[in-house]
Design an enzyme around this catalytic site. Sequence first.
Site, PDB file in Angstrom:
ATOM      1  CB  SER A  25      -0.959  -0.054   1.202  1.00  0.00           C
ATOM      2  OG  SER A  25      -2.004   0.874   1.054  1.00  0.00           O
TER       3      SER A  25
ATOM      4  CG  HIS B  86      -5.606  -2.633   0.268  1.00  0.00           C
ATOM      5  ND1 HIS B  86      -4.915  -2.185  -0.850  1.00  0.00           N
ATOM      6  CD2 HIS B  86      -5.060  -1.973   1.331  1.00  0.00           C
ATOM      7  CE1 HIS B  86      -4.013  -1.289  -0.478  1.00  0.00           C
ATOM      8  NE2 HIS B  86      -4.073  -1.151   0.835  1.00  0.00           N
TER       9      HIS B  86
END
Length: 273
Positions: free
Chosen positions: A102, A254
């Site tokens: 991320s 994610h």
Amino acid sequence: MEAVSPIRRFTVDGVNVYYEHYQNPGRQTLVCVHGFLSSAFSFRKVIPLLRDKYDIIALDLPPFGQSEKSRTFIYTYQNLAKLVIGILEHLQVKQAVLVGHSMGGQISLSAALQKPELFSKVVLLCSSGYLKRSHPTIIFGTHIPYFHLYIKRWLSKEGVMKNLLNVVHDKSLIDEEMIDGYGRPFQDEQIFKAMTRFIRHREGDLEPEQLKKMNKPALLIWGEEDRIVPMEIGKRLHADLPNSVLYSLGQTGHLVPEERPELISEHIADFIK
């Protein structure tokens, strides 16, 4: 024989950084760089699968995790990348592979551009990309006294569970250990004041022109169900990074280090060979 604790601390550029070093002398060094609102905790399932093959360093980027919540540090990606480099120089690492998740992907790319001779390859796990700097109104707001209380209220309203539900595809993965691990750092009141500075200082993500200068081999791994950094961002990064390969993982959100640790570990090992 008692096992040596991997827990370490070192002060770089005036800020105390918590990191874990799983030593494996003579082996390739991997540096795990976590994302926003996260910590080295997010790699806890990946590290055991790779520690026999590699020398592994996982750090908590300030102000997150167990690192210092400094009220003087300038929280730009460039400065956070310098902290990563500073830890490696302190440990006298000659060359390493970056593994960024991320926001940690952007910081990994920044580190590789800052000191290319220190890094041989980059692994990007659902890396953030193409985010602009915060809106001027928000930046202005960070100068208002007690802005940190707005951050605290926002995070409290969202809650750890709600955030986790948003970043994983398979909700059954969420357990008490996970909730505690991601929530514990936010019990320290100082993090909200430090996050005010983080929001104020964070520059935008790297521009396409900068990405195109990144000639290091790059492995991109993406969850097809990622709602935070959609697959389209991975495809754009793949197009802009000239020496990259992209893998997509079905039924995955994610938080790929938590959701697919075995598959990610295999991809990383194959990539480094």
